[in-house]
Design an enzyme around this catalytic site. Sequence first.
Site, PDB file in Angstrom:
ATOM      1  N   HIS A 218     -13.715  24.569  42.603  1.00 40.63           N
ATOM      2  CA  HIS A 218     -14.348  23.624  41.669  1.00 40.63           C
ATOM      3  C   HIS A 218     -15.737  24.172  41.337  1.00 40.63           C
ATOM      4  O   HIS A 218     -16.695  23.947  42.067  1.00 40.63           O
ATOM      5  CB  HIS A 218     -14.429  22.261  42.359  1.00 40.63           C
ATOM      6  CG  HIS A 218     -15.025  21.162  41.537  1.00 40.63           C
ATOM      7  ND1 HIS A 218     -14.282  20.141  41.007  1.00 40.63           N
ATOM      8  CD2 HIS A 218     -16.308  20.908  41.179  1.00 40.63           C
ATOM      9  CE1 HIS A 218     -15.064  19.300  40.357  1.00 40.63           C
ATOM     10  NE2 HIS A 218     -16.308  19.739  40.445  1.00 40.63           N
TER      11      HIS A 218
ATOM     12  N   HIS B 248     -19.128  24.923  38.927  1.00 44.83           N
ATOM     13  CA  HIS B 248     -20.012  24.419  37.879  1.00 44.83           C
ATOM     14  C   HIS B 248     -20.738  25.619  37.280  1.00 44.83           C
ATOM     15  O   HIS B 248     -21.008  26.591  37.975  1.00 44.83           O
ATOM     16  CB  HIS B 248     -21.015  23.405  38.453  1.00 44.83           C
ATOM     17  CG  HIS B 248     -20.413  22.065  38.738  1.00 44.83           C
ATOM     18  ND1 HIS B 248     -20.867  20.915  38.160  1.00 44.83           N
ATOM     19  CD2 HIS B 248     -19.390  21.696  39.529  1.00 44.83           C
ATOM     20  CE1 HIS B 248     -20.149  19.877  38.588  1.00 44.83           C
ATOM     21  NE2 HIS B 248     -19.236  20.331  39.430  1.00 44.83           N
TER      22      HIS B 248
ATOM     23  N   ASN C 142     -19.861  21.186  34.502  1.00 47.68           N
ATOM     24  CA  ASN C 142     -18.600  21.651  35.065  1.00 47.68           C
ATOM     25  C   ASN C 142     -18.124  22.851  34.255  1.00 47.68           C
ATOM     26  O   ASN C 142     -18.394  22.957  33.060  1.00 47.68           O
ATOM     27  CB  ASN C 142     -17.530  20.552  34.944  1.00 47.68           C
ATOM     28  CG  ASN C 142     -17.643  19.510  36.033  1.00 47.68           C
ATOM     29  OD1 ASN C 142     -17.405  19.795  37.192  1.00 47.68           O
ATOM     30  ND2 ASN C 142     -18.034  18.301  35.663  1.00 47.68           N
TER      31      ASN C 142
ATOM     32  N   CYS D  21     -22.422  15.263  38.732  1.00 45.05           N
ATOM     33  CA  CYS D  21     -22.348  14.205  39.734  1.00 45.05           C
ATOM     34  C   CYS D  21     -23.592  13.327  39.651  1.00 45.05           C
ATOM     35  O   CYS D  21     -24.712  13.827  39.636  1.00 45.05           O
ATOM     36  CB  CYS D  21     -22.237  14.791  41.139  1.00 45.05           C
ATOM     37  SG  CYS D  21     -22.154  13.512  42.404  1.00 45.05           S
TER      38      CYS D  21
ATOM     39  N   ARG E 227     -12.657  11.916  34.833  1.00 44.35           N
ATOM     40  CA  ARG E 227     -13.333  11.414  36.034  1.00 44.35           C
ATOM     41  C   ARG E 227     -14.701  12.072  36.206  1.00 44.35           C
ATOM     42  O   ARG E 227     -15.727  11.461  35.949  1.00 44.35           O
ATOM     43  CB  ARG E 227     -12.440  11.672  37.281  1.00 44.35           C
ATOM     44  CG  ARG E 227     -12.896  10.975  38.549  1.00 44.35           C
ATOM     45  CD  ARG E 227     -13.991  11.668  39.329  1.00 44.35           C
ATOM     46  NE  ARG E 227     -13.675  13.044  39.720  1.00 44.35           N
ATOM     47  CZ  ARG E 227     -14.550  13.863  40.280  1.00 44.35           C
ATOM     48  NH1 ARG E 227     -15.795  13.463  40.506  1.00 44.35           N
ATOM     49  NH2 ARG E 227     -14.226  15.110  40.582  1.00 44.35           N
ATOM     50  N   ASP E 228     -14.732  13.327  36.577  1.00 42.28           N
ATOM     51  CA  ASP E 228     -15.987  14.041  36.817  1.00 42.28           C
ATOM     52  C   ASP E 228     -16.800  14.115  35.529  1.00 42.28           C
ATOM     53  O   ASP E 228     -18.032  14.005  35.539  1.00 42.28           O
ATOM     54  CB  ASP E 228     -15.651  15.450  37.334  1.00 42.28           C
ATOM     55  CG  ASP E 228     -16.806  16.123  38.041  1.00 42.28           C
ATOM     56  OD1 ASP E 228     -17.939  15.641  37.953  1.00 42.28           O
ATOM     57  OD2 ASP E 228     -16.563  17.161  38.686  1.00 42.28           O
TER      58      ASP E 228
END
Length: 298
Positions: A206, A208, A248, A239, A14-15
């Site tokens: 989360h 990065h 990430n 994003c 996804r990301d």
Amino acid sequence: GMPDAVRIYEVGPRDGLQAEKQLIATDVKLEFIRRLLAAGLRTIELTSFVSPKWVPQLADAADVVAGVDLDSARHPVLVANERGLDRALASGVREIAVFASATESFAKNNLNRSVDEALTMFELVVRRSRDAGVAVRGYISMCFGDPWEGPVSLAKVVHVAERLIDMGVTSLSLGDTIGVGTPGHVLALVERLEAAGIPRGVLAMHFHDTYGQALANVHAALTAGITEFDASAGGIGGCPYAQSATGNLATEDLVWMLTGLGYHTGVNLEHLVEASVWMAKHLRRPSSSRVVRAMAST
Ligand code: HMG
Ligand code: MG
């Protein structure tokens, strides 16, 4: 103290893929997910049921979910509005994630809403999900800094966290979307949330790696008792609606450190590196992960 066990929440499909300009075939996404499962990952975010005008890469969300055995692992998907929830529920998923922002700039850029308008949009989504027995994670982006607004106050994050908890999310993922956070800031945020009545047990982190701080931040969060960490195989992603949101935290880098700390992640690192090298060929650029580069046979 350090928790006994930790969970890796894989966001690569996804990301990792959402910002890719070149459309990736659904079959390639499904093979990537199969390889991540085979490497031992047990929570894999599959895709997003968002507007295909906003995120064209994930327009095939229903086909991706249809191609995955939903019993093979936890398989959450992103949902922003009721339209997306309808599509997600029709696909059979049992876990979703809504994604709020701590800052007005990112809420506007990512959701075309103010912070509070976006939260209002999520209220019905969360209620209907919970009524359907579907667990809901609440992401909060820009918890540490924002590319338009600079440093983000703890108070802004606490405000959004309280709203999400009040509407019924079952966990909160705190996003350092642009990777500017540092360990002291992580500890301060966890403490401030706890003071506001939000326990550490519902929190995930989360990170990065834009500024090379991701693993240091994970370690700080571990010392604070946090047990869930988001990561992306090979370090892919970012994003599409935040400039400089590259990098990430790579799942391989996370697994390497956790293994060294004595945690049993259940992940076969060799297989995971192979999956990332395989995906990197489809993305036509090498993995940014230090561990992938160190371990991949050239
Ligand atoms: P909008 O333009 O205000 O909404 O966008 P709209 O209702 O006017 O919809 C625009 C068009 O999309 C319409 O089509 C809708 O029908 C359609 P048209 O009438 O023009 O033909 N549409 C949909 N189609 C299918 N499924 C849907 C859907 N919704 C609308 N669910 C909206 C508002 C929320 C829809 C939009 O802003 C959006 O989709 N945003 C998603 C952005 C996104 O996915 N960003 C990446 C995820 S967040 C992230 O990566 C950060 C994270 O990793 C943590 C971190 O690092 O911080 C989580
Ligand atoms: Mg992210």
